[in-house]
Write an enzyme that holds these catalytic residues in place. Structure first.
Site, mmCIF file in Angstrom:
data_model
loop_
_atom_site.group_PDB
_atom_site.id
_atom_site.type_symbol
_atom_site.label_atom_id
_atom_site.label_comp_id
_atom_site.label_asym_id
_atom_site.label_seq_id
_atom_site.Cartn_x
_atom_site.Cartn_y
_atom_site.Cartn_z
ATOM 1 N N ASP A 1 83.728 51.990 13.246
ATOM 2 C CA ASP A 1 84.068 53.315 13.778
ATOM 3 C C ASP A 1 84.848 53.053 15.058
ATOM 4 O O ASP A 1 84.275 52.627 16.066
ATOM 5 C CB ASP A 1 82.797 54.117 14.071
ATOM 6 C CG ASP A 1 83.097 55.546 14.518
ATOM 7 O OD1 ASP A 1 84.200 55.776 15.058
ATOM 8 O OD2 ASP A 1 82.230 56.417 14.361
ATOM 9 N N HIS A 2 86.157 53.290 15.024
ATOM 10 C CA HIS A 2 86.993 52.836 16.132
ATOM 11 C C HIS A 2 86.648 53.510 17.457
ATOM 12 O O HIS A 2 86.952 52.968 18.525
ATOM 13 C CB HIS A 2 88.478 53.056 15.805
ATOM 14 C CG HIS A 2 88.926 54.477 15.855
ATOM 15 N ND1 HIS A 2 88.815 55.330 14.789
ATOM 16 C CD2 HIS A 2 89.496 55.192 16.854
ATOM 17 C CE1 HIS A 2 89.299 56.512 15.122
ATOM 18 N NE2 HIS A 2 89.710 56.460 16.366
ATOM 19 N N LYS B 1 86.238 52.017 22.238
ATOM 20 C CA LYS B 1 86.904 52.524 23.438
ATOM 21 C C LYS B 1 86.118 52.122 24.692
ATOM 22 O O LYS B 1 84.886 52.097 24.692
ATOM 23 C CB LYS B 1 87.060 54.041 23.348
ATOM 24 C CG LYS B 1 87.990 54.463 22.212
ATOM 25 C CD LYS B 1 88.147 55.962 22.147
ATOM 26 C CE LYS B 1 89.039 56.364 20.978
ATOM 27 N NZ LYS B 1 90.422 55.880 21.128
ATOM 28 N N ASP C 1 84.781 64.129 8.532
ATOM 29 C CA ASP C 1 85.736 63.255 9.206
ATOM 30 C C ASP C 1 85.294 62.876 10.610
ATOM 31 O O ASP C 1 85.503 61.745 11.043
ATOM 32 C CB ASP C 1 87.104 63.948 9.264
ATOM 33 C CG ASP C 1 88.192 63.049 9.834
ATOM 34 O OD1 ASP C 1 88.183 61.835 9.530
ATOM 35 O OD2 ASP C 1 89.048 63.548 10.587
ATOM 36 N N HIS D 1 82.062 59.794 14.239
ATOM 37 C CA HIS D 1 82.356 59.646 15.665
ATOM 38 C C HIS D 1 81.370 60.381 16.566
ATOM 39 O O HIS D 1 80.792 59.810 17.492
ATOM 40 C CB HIS D 1 83.757 60.175 15.980
ATOM 41 C CG HIS D 1 84.860 59.491 15.245
ATOM 42 N ND1 HIS D 1 84.821 58.158 14.891
ATOM 43 C CD2 HIS D 1 86.059 59.957 14.807
ATOM 44 C CE1 HIS D 1 85.938 57.845 14.266
ATOM 45 N NE2 HIS D 1 86.694 58.911 14.191
#
Length: 514
Positions: free
Chosen positions: A204-205, A209, A262, A267
């Site tokens: 999960d990008h 961060k 999504d 996220h």
């Protein structure tokens, strides 16, 4: 440093950006879906970024695997174009060329056993040619419906197990990981029949961060914040993942997913678990992920009545972005003219545990909103006694800015200049770029580097994926069985549907403006 490590240490670039003291081990990286948008737009620039900053071993090899026919030269040319579009860093005329020389291409069907047999031969040859030690990373950058085919063929070709007891084999799987709890469980069962959980990296990008990672340091590395991080001092939490863009080229995917699948299931719930988790015993993958799953399991399930009371969905109509007219969701190419797909979700969660009892978590995400911003807002309770009567004092807050400008700000009241006792809100800001200089590492670069080094801390685990689906599944099923609200219900360029504002206002609170 050992002789082996020294031989693998590349010359450090003359830059103020990050670099790695010791690069990762040599390995072969197989990128399935190498001709696709994700690979070209995100993954290739991320790998080049790692190579540029000496975080990849000089002896790595990248094999692009796709059904699209092309040779090595064409793949390298397309990859060079992708790096140019991504504004990848340039150190000298040779550095990018050196990276591209490590790239090869392999054409094959994802369900063809013969293709995977030939892939195994290619990888064995690369092991001997480049002395890669049998280390292999498989990256599934394909549409989700292809995952099972690839996993099955990797198992049949004998590529899922390490080549020796001194080598490793790992697999990165992109979200969405299933489209509901049943499909996620089936995918996990298939995946874990071929690989061990320790080999699987569900990416999960968002978790790559800098501010997301710094949340753990902020909470558990500082003595002044953690004592306040509970129901006694915090009034509520807001988590926002807002986008000013529309669906762009993702209409086919978005029509089958929507904002809940999504963004919320992945996220936003990931951010929720990081905000609410207890301190891990140690900072390692097992301890951190054990605490995150406890949060997801503690979120109060949605009853049928609660779904309609505490969850809001929306869809954007025509409006404006940066002063320019934009079409509504139903007018986007590839979207059905009567589509019921939600492009916005707002919801209220309650975490039923000792730390967070009674503290609401407000979550929202949406496309074509007023501003593209992701942030976590911690609102503190007011002072227990109003000494300064007649003065309006806003709630103290901590804001963790995830994107676009990574940083943290603390808001509180201060006396304004003058002879009278007037209170004004002030903010203390910390910005990554201003403080540390240079350019922070891209999220994909961070996570790929962690995978190659074998650190799964920032990756999802099977039980966590299924727990997140267990929370949102009842909402999706309720929506499926009922007609959607009048869509569209918010104009592009706004802050979302009015019902989302009412969600917080009805309880005497308000969203932080976008």
């Amino acid at each position: 440093m050992s002789d082996a490590q020294a031989s693998e240490t590349a010359e450090k670039p003359k830059t103020d950006a990050y670099y790695c003291e010791v690069p990762s081990q040599p390995c072969a990286i197989v990128m399935f879906g190498a001709s696709g948008d994700l690979a070209q737009r995100k993954l290739l620039p991320a790998l080049y970024d790692l190579a540029f900053h000496a975080c990849l071993a000089p002896r790595f090899r990248l094999v692009g695997f796709s059904r699209t026919k092309m040779d090595d030269a064409e793949f390298r040319r397309k990859s060079a174009e992708a790096l140019s579009k991504a504004k990848a860093p340039e150190a000298n005329d040779n550095r990018r060329g050196e990276f591209l020389e490590h790239l090869q291409y392999f054409t094959g069907d994802y369900d063809d056993p013969e293709a995977f047999r030939r892939l195994a031969e290619r990888l064995n040859a690369l092991d001997n040619e480049a002395q890669l030690g049998g280390n292999r990373l498989f990256y599934l950058a394909t549409p989700p419906e292809i995952y099972l085919k690839i996993i099955e063929q990797l198992g049949k070709a004998g590529l899922a197990r390490p080549k020796s007891d001194k080598s490793w084999t790992r697999v990165i799987i992109e979200k969405p990981f299933g489209r509901d709890q049943d499909s996620a469980r089936a995918l996990n069962e298939k995946l874990l029949s071929v690989f061990d959980e320790s080999q699987v990296y569900r990416i999960d990008h968002y978790l790559g961060k800098e501010t997301v990672q710094n949340l753990l340091v902020f909470r558990f590395g500082n003595g002044i914040f953690e004592p306040l991080w509970n129901r006694n001092y915090i009034d509520h939490v807001q988590i926002t993942a807002a986008e000013s863009l529309g669906v762009e080229r993702r209409a086919a995917f978005y029509e089958s997913a929507g904002a809940m699948r999504d963004m919320i299931q992945s996220h936003v719930l990931q951010l929720t678990s990081l905000v609410a988790m207890e301190s891990p015993a140690t900072f390692d993958a097992t301890s951190v992920r054990n605490e995150k799953i406890k949060v997801l399991q503690s979120i109060r399930p949605f009853t049928a009545d609660a779904i309609w009371k505490y969850v809001v969905r929306g869809q954007y109509s025509a409006g404006q972005e940066d002063g320019k007219p934009v079409v509504g969701y139903r007018q986007e190419p590839g979207v059905k003219p009567d589509s019921p797909t939600e492009t916005f979700v707002a919801m209220k969660l309650l975490v039923d545990n000792w730390r967070w009892s009674g503290v609401p978590f407000y979550l929202r995400t949406g496309k074509r909103l007023k501003k593209g911003i992701s942030e976590i807002v911690i609102r503190f309770k007011p002072a227990p006694h109003k000494v300064f009567r007649g003065e309006s004092t806003e709630l103290n807050s901590i804001v963790l800015n995830i994107q676009p400008d990574e940083g943290i700000s603390l808001s509180f009241g201060a006396k304004a200049p003058g002879g009278q006792m007037h209170i004004s809100p002030v903010t203390m800001d910390f910005q990554y770029r201003a403080t540390f200089g240079g350019v922070s590492r891209e999220a994909y670069s961070t996570l790929i580097n962690d995978c190659i080094r074998g650190d799964a801390t920032l990756f999802d685990r099977a039980d966590s994926v299924e727990a997140a689906w267990a929370l949102v599944d009842p909402i999706l099923k309720a929506w499926q069985g009922a007609s959607a609200p009048p869509f569209p219900n918010y104009p592009a360029g706004s802050e979302g549907p009015r019902a989302a504002d009412d969600l917080a206002v009805s309880e005497g609170r308000h969203w932080r403006p976008l």
